[in-house]
Scaffold this motif. Structure first.
Motif, PDB file in Angstrom:
ATOM      1  N   LYS A   1       0.850  -1.187   0.000  1.00 14.26           N
ATOM      2  CA  LYS A   1       0.000   0.000   0.000  1.00 14.26           C
ATOM      3  C   LYS A   1       0.887   1.239   0.000  1.00 14.26           C
ATOM      4  CE  LYS A   1      -3.637   2.478   2.490  1.00 14.26           C
ATOM      5  NZ  LYS A   1      -2.856   3.728   2.589  1.00 14.26           N
ATOM      6  N   CYS A   2       0.593   2.180  -0.898  1.00 14.78           N
ATOM      7  CA  CYS A   2       1.404   3.395  -1.032  1.00 14.78           C
ATOM      8  C   CYS A   2       0.523   4.621  -1.203  1.00 14.78           C
ATOM      9  CB  CYS A   2       2.346   3.287  -2.230  1.00 14.78           C
ATOM     10  SG  CYS A   2       3.505   1.912  -2.187  1.00 14.78           S
ATOM     11  N   ASP A   3       1.136   5.761  -0.952  1.00 19.80           N
ATOM     12  CA  ASP A   3       0.475   7.057  -1.073  1.00 19.80           C
ATOM     13  C   ASP A   3       1.472   8.014  -1.708  1.00 19.80           C
ATOM     14  OD1 ASP A   3       0.052   9.908   0.202  1.00 19.80           O
ATOM     15  OD2 ASP A   3      -1.878   8.920   0.318  1.00 19.80           O
TER      16      ASP A   3
ATOM     17  N   ARG B   1      -6.144   1.655  -7.840  1.00 21.21           N
ATOM     18  CA  ARG B   1      -5.738   3.031  -7.501  1.00 21.21           C
ATOM     19  C   ARG B   1      -6.974   3.900  -7.316  1.00 21.21           C
ATOM     20  NH1 ARG B   1      -5.193   7.812  -9.957  1.00 21.21           N
ATOM     21  NH2 ARG B   1      -5.567   6.940 -12.036  1.00 21.21           N
TER      22      ARG B   1
ATOM     23  N   ASP C   1      -3.816   7.152  -3.693  1.00 20.74           N
ATOM     24  CA  ASP C   1      -3.672   5.908  -2.924  1.00 20.74           C
ATOM     25  C   ASP C   1      -3.746   4.714  -3.865  1.00 20.74           C
ATOM     26  OD1 ASP C   1      -3.518   7.229  -0.491  1.00 20.74           O
ATOM     27  OD2 ASP C   1      -5.678   7.155  -0.156  1.00 20.74           O
TER      28      ASP C   1
ATOM     29  N   LYS D   1       3.963   6.342   4.545  1.00 16.93           N
ATOM     30  CA  LYS D   1       2.696   5.671   4.257  1.00 16.93           C
ATOM     31  C   LYS D   1       2.877   4.454   3.346  1.00 16.93           C
ATOM     32  CE  LYS D   1      -0.099   9.831   4.954  1.00 16.93           C
ATOM     33  NZ  LYS D   1      -1.117  10.739   4.385  1.00 16.93           N
TER      34      LYS D   1
ATOM     35  N   PHE E   1      -7.345   0.872   3.872  1.00 17.92           N
ATOM     36  CA  PHE E   1      -7.469   1.387   2.506  1.00 17.92           C
ATOM     37  C   PHE E   1      -8.824   2.055   2.324  1.00 17.92           C
ATOM     38  CE2 PHE E   1      -8.210   0.360  -2.179  1.00 17.92           C
ATOM     39  CZ  PHE E   1      -7.383   1.377  -2.634  1.00 17.92           C
TER      40      PHE E   1
END
Length: 383
Positions: free
Chosen positions: A192-194, A272, A276, A310, A322
């Motif tokens: 999980k990325c931001d 996506r 996020d 994050k 999420f």
């Protein structure tokens, strides 16, 4: 003497297959062909590869037509009729629309300035509001461009698109979790990325270059450039959160990333929503390697950076936070901060439509006791 083609049969099959596919597309698109010369195998032979790209068929005149501006006004004015600036514009509606159309047609149009204000949604956000005249134009542009670009986007992009949204995104997450874990029989990992300061760091030059790959009409490109350059959060970067066109532009910008994830990185389970995104896989090592390539691509191609605080790689069984929900293999629960904020708001008095929106949101997760407590609090504080 019989002439033989220097092209292998597979090239002809690919060409006619793609030609058939693109010839069946909607009127929103036309086909643009170009030839790319690359090094072949054996003795520096060259072969010709025919590539195709979908090009916007609509022209500048379609965007600035009075009919399109009138339809854009009908869409824009919904829910805004009690706003003072909208009422002032509507007093001389046809004169204002015809004046705007004339300036656009004569290429004398100039985008106005922005009014800045802050909101908490839930974190503080800086909103920039354009004049009504310019927001009307944004809607006119959006009406023409969105249907075309929506066909270009990958199915796993859920932000600011018709028939998408957060609820469908988290349902998609659950479906992917089942598939990636072989129906919860194998460990499934989630990256999980931001993206850090997303809207603020959209590069204007890169965005314009991407648009030029899909739009051939130079007048349309010039108009889009005016809208893009009407705002700056720094030298040559940034899009205003208040513009309807910004929602479309960031999806066009991030479509480059989506295509990279799906077709170069080969991620099968990817979702996506705005800045996020998550990638699911049975292979934790592959996700770590993918993370490195993701960061490099964002930095090199789009001049964006991941928010280092994050980034997480964890199993679904441990819960993946999420889009406001903590997602588990067979259920999801509301994020703690979201729950606290909700109770804080309804404890201070809440209107029926707001209360209904909270109850509707809770339908998408698990928590019978939470819903009952919310109903009790709403009954005590309904205004």
């Amino acid at each position: 003497m019989k002439r033989e083609s220097i092209l292998p049969p597979s090239v002809y099959r690919d060409f006619f297959g793609k030609w058939l596919m693109y010839s069946c597309q909607s009127l929103y698109a036309a086909t643009n062909l170009w030839i790319m010369d690359i090094e072949g195998l054996g003795g520096g032979l060259r072969r010709w590869i025919i590539e195709m790209k979908t090009i916007l068929a609509h022209k500048f005149e379609d965007i600035i037509s009075v009919d399109n501006l009138l339809e854009a006004w009908r869409e824009f004015v919904k829910g805004k009729r009690n706003k003072r600036d909208v009422q002032d514009f509507q007093l001389n509606l046809m004169d204002n629309i015809l004046s705007l159309q004339l300036h656009l047609a004569n290429h004398t149009y100039k985008h106005g300035g922005y009014q800045a204000f802050n909101i908490s949604d839930p974190k503080p956000r800086h909103i920039h509001k354009a004049p009504v005249r310019d927001r009307l134009l944004h809607h006119a542009i959006y009406r023409i461009l969105y249907p075309f670009f929506d066909r270009v986007f990958v199915a796993d992009s859920f932000s600011c698109r018709l028939n998408k949204g957060t609820h469908k995104a988290i349902n998609h997450f659950r479906s992917f979790a089942y598939q990636a874990s072989s129906n919860n029989t194998r460990t499934c990992w989630t990256l999980k990325c931001d993206i850090k300061k997303f809207f603020e760091n959209i590069n204007h030059v890169i965005l314009k270059n991407i648009l030029s790959q899909y739009v051939s009409d130079q007048d349309v490109l010039l108009l889009l450039s005016q809208v893009i350059d009407s705002f700056s959060a720094g030298y040559g970067r940034g899009l205003p959160l208040g513009n309807l066109t910004s929602q479309l532009f960031v999806n066009i910008y991030m479509n480059e990333f989506d295509q990279f994830i799906k077709h170069e990185l080969g991620a099968k389970y990817y979702i996506r929503y705005a800045d996020d995104f998550v990638v699911l896989s049975k292979d934790k090592v592959w996700l770590r390697l993918a993370l490195s390539r993701i960061g490099e691509f964002l930095d090199r191609k789009l001049h964006l950076k991941l928010h280092q605080d994050k980034i997480s790689i964890r199993t679904i069984t441990s819960g993946v936070d999420f889009l406001g929900w903590v997602n588990f293999p067979d259920h999801r629960v509301l994020r703690t901060t979201t729950r606290r904020r909700m109770f804080k708001k309804i404890s201070c008095g809440v209107k029926k439509e707001v209360a209904d929106s909270y109850l509707g949101m809770l339908e998408y997760g698990n928590g019978y006791n939470l819903k009952r407590k919310v109903l009790e609090t709403i009954d005590e504080n309904l205004v």
